[in-house]
Design a protein around this motif. Structure first.
Motif, short mmCIF file in Angstrom:
data_model
loop_
_atom_site.label_atom_id
_atom_site.label_comp_id
_atom_site.label_asym_id
_atom_site.label_seq_id
_atom_site.Cartn_x
_atom_site.Cartn_y
_atom_site.Cartn_z
N PHE A 1 0.83 -1.20 0.00
CA PHE A 1 0.00 0.00 0.00
C PHE A 1 0.87 1.25 0.00
O PHE A 1 2.06 1.21 0.31
N GLN A 2 0.23 2.36 -0.35
CA GLN A 2 0.92 3.64 -0.40
C GLN A 2 -0.02 4.74 0.08
O GLN A 2 -1.18 4.81 -0.34
N VAL A 3 0.48 5.57 0.98
CA VAL A 3 -0.22 6.79 1.38
C VAL A 3 0.57 7.95 0.80
O VAL A 3 1.74 8.14 1.13
N GLU A 4 -0.05 8.70 -0.10
CA GLU A 4 0.61 9.82 -0.76
C GLU A 4 -0.36 10.99 -0.80
O GLU A 4 -1.36 10.95 -1.53
N GLY A 5 -0.07 12.02 -0.01
CA GLY A 5 -1.03 13.10 0.11
C GLY A 5 -2.31 12.57 0.72
O GLY A 5 -2.30 11.90 1.76
N SER A 6 -3.42 12.83 0.06
CA SER A 6 -4.70 12.31 0.57
C SER A 6 -5.09 10.99 -0.08
O SER A 6 -6.13 10.41 0.26
N ARG A 7 -4.26 10.49 -1.00
CA ARG A 7 -4.59 9.25 -1.70
C ARG A 7 -4.01 8.04 -0.97
O ARG A 7 -2.88 8.07 -0.49
N ILE A 8 -4.80 6.97 -0.94
CA ILE A 8 -4.32 5.69 -0.42
C ILE A 8 -4.57 4.65 -1.49
O ILE A 8 -5.71 4.46 -1.95
N ARG A 9 -3.51 3.98 -1.89
CA ARG A 9 -3.64 2.90 -2.88
C ARG A 9 -3.23 1.60 -2.22
O ARG A 9 -2.23 1.55 -1.50
N VAL A 10 -4.01 0.56 -2.49
CA VAL A 10 -3.75 -0.75 -1.91
C VAL A 10 -3.58 -1.75 -3.04
O VAL A 10 -4.38 -1.76 -3.99
N GLY A 11 -2.55 -2.57 -2.98
CA GLY A 11 -2.32 -3.57 -4.02
C GLY A 11 -3.11 -4.84 -3.78
O GLY A 11 -3.84 -4.98 -2.79
N ASP A 12 -2.98 -5.77 -4.69
CA ASP A 12 -3.60 -7.10 -4.57
C ASP A 12 -5.12 -7.03 -4.57
O ASP A 12 -5.79 -7.89 -4.00
N GLY A 13 -5.69 -5.99 -5.22
CA GLY A 13 -7.15 -5.85 -5.21
C GLY A 13 -7.86 -6.66 -6.27
O GLY A 13 -9.08 -6.81 -6.21
N GLY A 14 -7.12 -7.19 -7.24
CA GLY A 14 -7.76 -7.99 -8.29
C GLY A 14 -8.79 -7.18 -9.05
O GLY A 14 -8.52 -6.09 -9.54
N GLN A 15 -10.00 -7.70 -9.13
CA GLN A 15 -11.08 -7.01 -9.83
C GLN A 15 -11.81 -6.02 -8.94
O GLN A 15 -12.78 -5.40 -9.36
N TRP A 16 -11.37 -5.87 -7.72
CA TRP A 16 -12.00 -4.97 -6.76
C TRP A 16 -13.49 -5.26 -6.63
O TRP A 16 -14.34 -4.39 -6.76
N LEU A 17 -13.77 -6.55 -6.37
CA LEU A 17 -15.13 -6.96 -6.02
C LEU A 17 -15.40 -6.57 -4.57
O LEU A 17 -14.47 -6.21 -3.83
N PRO A 18 -16.65 -6.63 -4.12
CA PRO A 18 -16.94 -6.21 -2.74
C PRO A 18 -16.06 -6.86 -1.68
O PRO A 18 -15.61 -6.18 -0.75
N ASP A 19 -15.78 -8.15 -1.80
CA ASP A 19 -14.92 -8.80 -0.81
C ASP A 19 -13.50 -8.25 -0.85
O ASP A 19 -12.83 -8.15 0.19
N ASP A 20 -13.02 -7.89 -2.05
CA ASP A 20 -11.68 -7.29 -2.17
C ASP A 20 -11.64 -5.93 -1.46
O ASP A 20 -10.67 -5.60 -0.78
N ILE A 21 -12.70 -5.15 -1.65
CA ILE A 21 -12.78 -3.85 -1.00
C ILE A 21 -12.83 -4.02 0.51
O ILE A 21 -12.17 -3.29 1.26
N ASP A 22 -13.62 -4.99 0.97
CA ASP A 22 -13.72 -5.25 2.41
C ASP A 22 -12.35 -5.56 3.01
O ASP A 22 -11.99 -5.04 4.07
N ARG A 23 -11.59 -6.42 2.33
CA ARG A 23 -10.27 -6.80 2.86
C ARG A 23 -9.34 -5.60 2.95
O ARG A 23 -8.66 -5.40 3.97
N ALA A 24 -9.32 -4.78 1.90
CA ALA A 24 -8.46 -3.60 1.92
C ALA A 24 -8.91 -2.61 2.99
O ALA A 24 -8.09 -2.03 3.71
N SER A 25 -10.22 -2.43 3.11
CA SER A 25 -10.75 -1.51 4.11
C SER A 25 -10.42 -1.97 5.53
O SER A 25 -10.01 -1.17 6.38
N GLN A 26 -10.61 -3.26 5.78
CA GLN A 26 -10.30 -3.79 7.11
C GLN A 26 -8.83 -3.61 7.45
O GLN A 26 -8.47 -3.28 8.59
N PHE A 27 -7.97 -3.82 6.44
CA PHE A 27 -6.54 -3.62 6.70
C PHE A 27 -6.25 -2.17 7.04
O PHE A 27 -5.52 -1.87 8.00
N LEU A 28 -6.77 -1.24 6.25
CA LEU A 28 -6.47 0.17 6.49
C LEU A 28 -6.99 0.65 7.84
O LEU A 28 -6.31 1.39 8.55
N HIS A 29 -8.19 0.22 8.21
CA HIS A 29 -8.69 0.58 9.54
C HIS A 29 -7.81 -0.02 10.63
O HIS A 29 -7.57 0.61 11.67
#
Length: 399
Positions: free
Chosen positions: A344-372
């Protein structure tokens, strides 16, 4: 057979078929209107706003068609429409009726109708009910059993009651509407009304993720995310956005076209159009934070920590070494190793997370849970030094 004659026969068959379809549709709509109902050929997707129990609240490419509105014999208003998504399609209608207030989700099915497992199952004769609460499921089954015929399933979806897969034929549709009205009357007279729930989402959303908003298409969202440039006809489709408890995100599918020209061996020029797509998702900070990245990019010296296993697994890059040490402390490192933290990368106000694949709902959930989890383990003194106090996200402890 002469090619011209064959072409005329094909065109004639198409014209006759189109005329027959038009006549059939005209007669069908006439039957509906004779019942005092209103028929809308191309309704707005807004007719499905707030519906969030499957088949709603799932998948992408959501659309509606052929809406019928009117009243049941007891005066209850109804809306019937065709609905489809990438995960559900039916040749019939879904029929909705209002409830006095929003209720806990639940479903009742009769006979061979497909069942949706929303929680505890309760069976009463040919009727099966499912809900997150066993007592509520039993109340739904008892209330609906005398009125529900098959093979239908009825769901409690926020402040509406929904019958799935009603037939299109006018008489059969009318019977399904009366069935739903009878189930509604019995539910209103039962203890089901005691199981109140928060109001439904105000737009399209995702099942059990009511804070998410789904937008079928809005090209303006491309301005919010870094995306591939060049080409033409850039589109943003299947958009999901949410405030996400303090770490908002936007997810979308970017589609565009490019034109390519080539010359063959005979010197003839050929032009072809190629279609491209990419799934994108970015999170945002709603608080001040320093730039930092983990396993992101190939350039820049990685910071060394006093834990060799962590250094082998994660390359932390940060322009402020002290800030990195304060944020990636011992407990943070233990947690990142335990959860196999994504890049992942925090740059300014942007946060990008890798390994998202197609960014289906479960992919978003995993990234969100990690960031929180990551920001939740940032110490209080760091937030105070950043001027973000009280801390913008709840503190999390342990692994």
């Amino acid at each position: 057979m002469d090619l011209g004659l064959l072409l005329m026969l094909i065109i004639g068959a198409v014209v006759i078929g189109a005329a027959a379809w038009g006549i059939h549709r005209h007669l069908y709509v006439k039957q509906l209107r004779e019942r005092g109902w209103t028929f809308v050929t191309s309704p707005s997707i807004a007719v499905a706003f707030g519906l969030n129990v499957p088949p709603f609240g799932l998948g992408f490419s959501r659309s509606v068609d052929d809406q019928v509105t009117g009243q049941a014999s007891d005066g209850t208003p109804f809306s019937a429409f065709r609905y489809k998504s990438s995960q559900w399609r039916s040749g019939g209608y879904v029929v909705t009726m209002p409830l006095p207030h929003s209720l806990m989700e639940g479903e009742v099915s009769h006979g061979d109708a497909p069942q949706l497992r929303l929680g505890d199952l309760v069976t009463l004769g040919p009727v099966t009910a499912s809900a997150p609460d066993a007592e509520y499921a039993a109340i739904l089954a008892e209330a609906a059993a005398p009125a529900l015929a098959g093979p239908y399933r009825v769901s409690v979806d926020g402040d509406r009651l929904v019958l799935i897969d009603a037939p299109k034929q006018a008489d059969q549709l009318a019977a399904a509407i009366e069935t739903l009205a009878a189930v509604r009357a019995r539910l209103r007279a039962s203890r089901a009304m005691e199981f109140a729930a928060p109001p439904p989402p105000s737009s399209l959303s995702f099942h059990r993720r009511p804070s998410w908003t789904y937008v079928p298409r809005d090209d303006s969202y491309l301005e919010l995310l870094e995306h591939t440039g060049g080409g033409r006809n850039h589109k943003a489709v299947d958009i999901i956005h949410s405030e996400n408890a303090g770490i908002p995100f936007v997810r979308l599918r970017h589609e565009w076209e490019t034109t390519h020209t080539r010359t063959d061996a005979q010197g003839r020029t050929h032009t072809e159009t190629r279609r491209h797509s990419e799934e994108l998702c970015e999170f945002r900070t709603t608080f001040p934070f320093g730039d930092i990245s983990v396993n992101w990019g190939l350039f820049g010296a990685a910071q060394s920590f006093e834990w060799e296993e962590f250094n082998r697994r994660f390359k932390v890059r940060c322009p402020n070494p002290r800030f990195a040490s304060d944020v990636v402390h011992q407990r943070q490192m233990e947690w990142m190793l335990a959860v196999r933290a994504p890049s992942f990368q925090v740059e300014g106000s942007r946060i990008r997370v890798g390994d998202g694949g197609q960014w289906l709902p479960d992919d978003i959930d995993r990234a969100s849970q990690f960031l929180h989890g990551f920001f939740g383990r940032v110490p209080d003194f760091v937030w105070q030094e950043l001027g973000a106090w009280p801390r913008p996200l709840p503190e999390l402890a342990g692994r």
